[in-house]
Scaffold this motif. Sequence first.
Motif, PDB file in Angstrom:
ATOM      1  N   MET A 229       0.845  -1.191   0.000  1.00  0.00           N
ATOM      2  CA  MET A 229       0.000   0.000   0.000  1.00  0.00           C
ATOM      3  C   MET A 229       0.883   1.246   0.000  1.00  0.00           C
ATOM      4  SD  MET A 229      -2.964   0.985   2.760  1.00  0.00           S
ATOM      5  CE  MET A 229      -3.837  -0.535   2.377  1.00  0.00           C
ATOM      6  N   PRO A 230       0.632   2.216  -0.896  1.00  0.00           N
ATOM      7  CA  PRO A 230       1.442   3.438  -0.933  1.00  0.00           C
ATOM      8  C   PRO A 230       1.401   4.167   0.404  1.00  0.00           C
ATOM      9  CG  PRO A 230       0.086   3.264  -2.891  1.00  0.00           C
ATOM     10  CD  PRO A 230      -0.360   2.172  -1.966  1.00  0.00           C
ATOM     11  N   HIS A 231       2.443   4.933   0.633  1.00  0.00           N
ATOM     12  CA  HIS A 231       2.653   5.531   1.948  1.00  0.00           C
ATOM     13  C   HIS A 231       3.063   6.989   1.784  1.00  0.00           C
ATOM     14  CE1 HIS A 231       3.387   5.114   6.249  1.00  0.00           C
ATOM     15  NE2 HIS A 231       4.422   5.913   6.070  1.00  0.00           N
ATOM     16  N   THR A 232       2.614   7.843   2.690  1.00  0.00           N
ATOM     17  CA  THR A 232       2.966   9.266   2.661  1.00  0.00           C
ATOM     18  C   THR A 232       3.606   9.673   3.973  1.00  0.00           C
ATOM     19  OG1 THR A 232       1.154   9.821   1.152  1.00  0.00           O
ATOM     20  CG2 THR A 232       2.091  11.626   2.425  1.00  0.00           C
ATOM     21  N   LEU A 233       4.683  10.447   3.870  1.00  0.00           N
ATOM     22  CA  LEU A 233       5.258  11.127   5.019  1.00  0.00           C
ATOM     23  C   LEU A 233       5.081  12.626   4.801  1.00  0.00           C
ATOM     24  CD1 LEU A 233       8.665   9.245   5.494  1.00  0.00           C
ATOM     25  CD2 LEU A 233       6.578   8.948   6.844  1.00  0.00           C
ATOM     26  N   TRP A 234       4.430  13.290   5.744  1.00  0.00           N
ATOM     27  CA  TRP A 234       4.296  14.737   5.710  1.00  0.00           C
ATOM     28  C   TRP A 234       5.466  15.355   6.456  1.00  0.00           C
ATOM     29  CZ3 TRP A 234       1.096  16.763   2.396  1.00  0.00           C
ATOM     30  CH2 TRP A 234      -0.063  16.068   2.029  1.00  0.00           C
ATOM     31  N   ILE A 235       6.165  16.301   5.812  1.00  0.00           N
ATOM     32  CA  ILE A 235       7.381  16.882   6.357  1.00  0.00           C
ATOM     33  C   ILE A 235       7.134  18.367   6.620  1.00  0.00           C
ATOM     34  CG2 ILE A 235       9.868  17.088   6.095  1.00  0.00           C
ATOM     35  CD1 ILE A 235       8.824  14.211   5.813  1.00  0.00           C
ATOM     36  N   ALA A 236       7.135  18.750   7.885  1.00  0.00           N
ATOM     37  CA  ALA A 236       6.971  20.153   8.285  1.00  0.00           C
ATOM     38  C   ALA A 236       8.350  20.735   8.555  1.00  0.00           C
ATOM     39  CB  ALA A 236       6.089  20.251   9.529  1.00  0.00           C
ATOM     40  N   THR A 237       8.671  21.847   7.898  1.00  0.00           N
ATOM     41  CA  THR A 237      10.007  22.417   8.042  1.00  0.00           C
ATOM     42  C   THR A 237       9.937  23.897   8.406  1.00  0.00           C
ATOM     43  OG1 THR A 237      10.508  23.339   5.839  1.00  0.00           O
ATOM     44  CG2 THR A 237      10.626  20.941   6.083  1.00  0.00           C
ATOM     45  N   ARG A 238      11.091  24.444   8.664  1.00  0.00           N
ATOM     46  CA  ARG A 238      11.199  25.859   9.035  1.00  0.00           C
ATOM     47  C   ARG A 238      10.887  26.773   7.856  1.00  0.00           C
ATOM     48  NH1 ARG A 238      15.337  29.753   9.430  1.00  0.00           N
ATOM     49  NH2 ARG A 238      15.112  31.135  11.235  1.00  0.00           N
ATOM     50  N   LYS A 239      10.857  26.220   6.642  1.00  0.00           N
ATOM     51  CA  LYS A 239      10.659  27.048   5.451  1.00  0.00           C
ATOM     52  C   LYS A 239       9.577  26.512   4.527  1.00  0.00           C
ATOM     53  CE  LYS A 239      14.038  30.100   6.086  1.00  0.00           C
ATOM     54  NZ  LYS A 239      13.826  31.570   6.142  1.00  0.00           N
ATOM     55  N   GLY A 240       8.672  25.666   5.014  1.00  0.00           N
ATOM     56  CA  GLY A 240       7.607  25.179   4.155  1.00  0.00           C
ATOM     57  C   GLY A 240       7.280  23.718   4.408  1.00  0.00           C
ATOM     58  N   ALA A 241       6.316  23.214   3.627  1.00  0.00           N
ATOM     59  CA  ALA A 241       5.813  21.847   3.777  1.00  0.00           C
ATOM     60  C   ALA A 241       6.206  21.009   2.566  1.00  0.00           C
ATOM     61  CB  ALA A 241       4.294  21.863   3.925  1.00  0.00           C
ATOM     62  N   PHE A 242       6.553  19.749   2.832  1.00  0.00           N
ATOM     63  CA  PHE A 242       6.924  18.802   1.791  1.00  0.00           C
ATOM     64  C   PHE A 242       6.208  17.477   2.054  1.00  0.00           C
ATOM     65  CE2 PHE A 242      10.279  21.848   2.252  1.00  0.00           C
ATOM     66  CZ  PHE A 242      10.779  22.068   0.972  1.00  0.00           C
ATOM     67  N   ALA A 243       6.178  16.618   1.049  1.00  0.00           N
ATOM     68  CA  ALA A 243       5.621  15.278   1.213  1.00  0.00           C
ATOM     69  C   ALA A 243       6.534  14.279   0.529  1.00  0.00           C
ATOM     70  CB  ALA A 243       4.216  15.191   0.633  1.00  0.00           C
ATOM     71  N   LEU A 244       6.700  13.139   1.152  1.00  0.00           N
ATOM     72  CA  LEU A 244       7.423  12.003   0.569  1.00  0.00           C
ATOM     73  C   LEU A 244       6.424  10.874   0.383  1.00  0.00           C
ATOM     74  CD1 LEU A 244      10.696  12.101   2.669  1.00  0.00           C
ATOM     75  CD2 LEU A 244      10.641  12.006   0.168  1.00  0.00           C
ATOM     76  N   ARG A 245       6.344  10.327  -0.838  1.00  0.00           N
ATOM     77  CA  ARG A 245       5.404   9.241  -1.121  1.00  0.00           C
ATOM     78  C   ARG A 245       6.172   8.059  -1.674  1.00  0.00           C
ATOM     79  NH1 ARG A 245       2.388  14.004  -2.144  1.00  0.00           N
ATOM     80  NH2 ARG A 245       0.524  14.067  -0.811  1.00  0.00           N
ATOM     81  N   SER A 246       5.821   6.868  -1.171  1.00  0.00           N
ATOM     82  CA  SER A 246       6.567   5.660  -1.509  1.00  0.00           C
ATOM     83  C   SER A 246       5.746   4.735  -2.389  1.00  0.00           C
ATOM     84  CB  SER A 246       6.948   4.917  -0.224  1.00  0.00           C
ATOM     85  OG  SER A 246       5.812   4.250   0.306  1.00  0.00           O
ATOM     86  N   ASP A 247       6.442   3.759  -2.961  1.00  0.00           N
ATOM     87  CA  ASP A 247       5.743   2.639  -3.577  1.00  0.00           C
ATOM     88  C   ASP A 247       5.241   1.708  -2.472  1.00  0.00           C
ATOM     89  OD1 ASP A 247       8.111   1.576  -2.659  1.00  0.00           O
ATOM     90  OD2 ASP A 247       8.627   0.556  -4.512  1.00  0.00           O
ATOM     91  N   ALA A 248       4.518   0.667  -2.855  1.00  0.00           N
ATOM     92  CA  ALA A 248       3.907  -0.213  -1.854  1.00  0.00           C
ATOM     93  C   ALA A 248       4.950  -0.908  -0.986  1.00  0.00           C
ATOM     94  CB  ALA A 248       3.019  -1.245  -2.542  1.00  0.00           C
ATOM     95  N   ALA A 249       6.137  -1.152  -1.541  1.00  0.00           N
ATOM     96  CA  ALA A 249       7.179  -1.861  -0.803  1.00  0.00           C
ATOM     97  C   ALA A 249       8.060  -0.926   0.024  1.00  0.00           C
ATOM     98  CB  ALA A 249       8.052  -2.663  -1.770  1.00  0.00           C
ATOM     99  N   ARG A 250       7.837   0.373  -0.061  1.00  0.00           N
ATOM    100  CA  ARG A 250       8.626   1.387   0.644  1.00  0.00           C
ATOM    101  C   ARG A 250      10.097   1.352   0.227  1.00  0.00           C
ATOM    102  NH1 ARG A 250       7.229  -0.274   6.668  1.00  0.00           N
ATOM    103  NH2 ARG A 250       7.594  -2.284   5.667  1.00  0.00           N
ATOM    104  N   ARG A 251      10.350   0.970  -1.045  1.00  0.00           N
ATOM    105  CA  ARG A 251      11.727   0.951  -1.555  1.00  0.00           C
ATOM    106  C   ARG A 251      12.106   2.274  -2.200  1.00  0.00           C
ATOM    107  NH1 ARG A 251      10.152  -4.359  -3.376  1.00  0.00           N
ATOM    108  NH2 ARG A 251      11.148  -5.982  -2.113  1.00  0.00           N
ATOM    109  N   THR A 252      11.170   2.904  -2.887  1.00  0.00           N
ATOM    110  CA  THR A 252      11.454   4.173  -3.550  1.00  0.00           C
ATOM    111  C   THR A 252      10.520   5.249  -3.014  1.00  0.00           C
ATOM    112  OG1 THR A 252       9.924   3.689  -5.374  1.00  0.00           O
ATOM    113  CG2 THR A 252      12.210   2.980  -5.637  1.00  0.00           C
ATOM    114  N   TRP A 253      11.050   6.463  -2.963  1.00  0.00           N
ATOM    115  CA  TRP A 253      10.309   7.590  -2.417  1.00  0.00           C
ATOM    116  C   TRP A 253      10.424   8.773  -3.364  1.00  0.00           C
ATOM    117  CZ3 TRP A 253       7.691   7.368   2.305  1.00  0.00           C
ATOM    118  CH2 TRP A 253       7.916   6.206   3.057  1.00  0.00           C
ATOM    119  N   LYS A 254       9.324   9.509  -3.525  1.00  0.00           N
ATOM    120  CA  LYS A 254       9.297  10.693  -4.380  1.00  0.00           C
ATOM    121  C   LYS A 254       8.950  11.895  -3.532  1.00  0.00           C
ATOM    122  CE  LYS A 254       7.202  12.674  -8.531  1.00  0.00           C
ATOM    123  NZ  LYS A 254       6.210  12.467  -9.628  1.00  0.00           N
TER     124      LYS A 254
END
Length: 370
Positions: free
Chosen positions: A1-26
């Motif tokens: 199942m695809p996965h999202t990490l929400w990244i809160a930073t000092r200069k803005g918001a980012f997101a990391l999304r993975s494939d189902a196996a959590r091997r690659t992240w965009k």
Amino acid sequence: MPHTLWIATRKGAFALRSDAARRTWKLSGPQMLGHVIHHIVQDPRDPKVVLMAEKTGHLGPTMYRSTDRGRRWTEVKQPPAFRKALEGEPSRAVDSVFWLTPGHIKEKGVWYAGTTPAGLFRSDDGGDHWEPVAGFNDHPMRPKWAAGNATPGGELLHSILVDPRDAKHLYIGISVGGIFESTDGGKDWHPLNKGVEADFLPDPNVEFGHDPHCVAMHPLNPDRLYHQNHCGIYRVDRPALEWTRIGKTMPRKIGDVGFPIVLHPYDPDTAWVFPMDGTSVWPRTAIDGKPAVYVTRNGGNRWQRQDKGLPSSQAWFTVYRQAMCTDTHKRPGVYFGTTQGEVWASANEGESWKCIARNLPQIHAVTSAI
């Protein structure tokens, strides 16, 4: 199942999304570039809804809301604000919205927020309108519980926990102030700090005035609480009222000072921490420049170092209290973001680590969503 990490930073918001196996992240983003983002949380009851707590240069502290999983954002109609001071009272103003917690699974649309200075707020409409929780904000003891003895980041109300068995059973943490419990939906509160050391105070055994950094409740065993404190790592099994310092079993040269503590989603005996240098000058860096995660699998009786794949030297970062999390895969992943703008991931419960994002701004929070 695809996965999202929400990244809160000092200069803005980012997101990391993975494939189902959590091997690659965009990596995607930034959104809200230049704004200080303190927390981003996706609603587990309605995953289309995501809330973002931020501090903008021109609007000050506010909150943004998405109803399409973070594609578009709209400022909430009524962000958290203290009530108007009565005659003779000191006025209070929200400096930042620091922490976000979804309400009970049966209370769709309910959210809680913690601010600096220490204030507790509730929304009943999915985060669009917020009202002060008077039972805490106007409690007769609040001026003593949250006396303004701010940490370098301010007087923070954080770690808002909702018992999954009972929507009226709540916990909060205040730095500096302590841990407090309510059993009536926030109408009244009492301290829960017995057994916690406070070596920075004249009386180390005070009832309140402590500095919890992060408090965690196990989702399958809500009577099991852990917390990482300015003065160690602790555990309590309710209905007991006294915390046990389980950080005493950490290696002496490492100690038990840090910001985050995160729990295995299925095993109440397993927890991860990220120790930092808390010696006399409090540099708040990885100890000796050699970062490592430590895990216990028996409720704090023993701790194991997990540093495979992490830098072996000259890495002087730390991890803030909201910047470490786990996912809910069958074999949970563990993630953390650093003060140097890197995100590290482990798909094998910390046995090995891989850097999945670099060169981001200083990271304040990492949260997980499926």
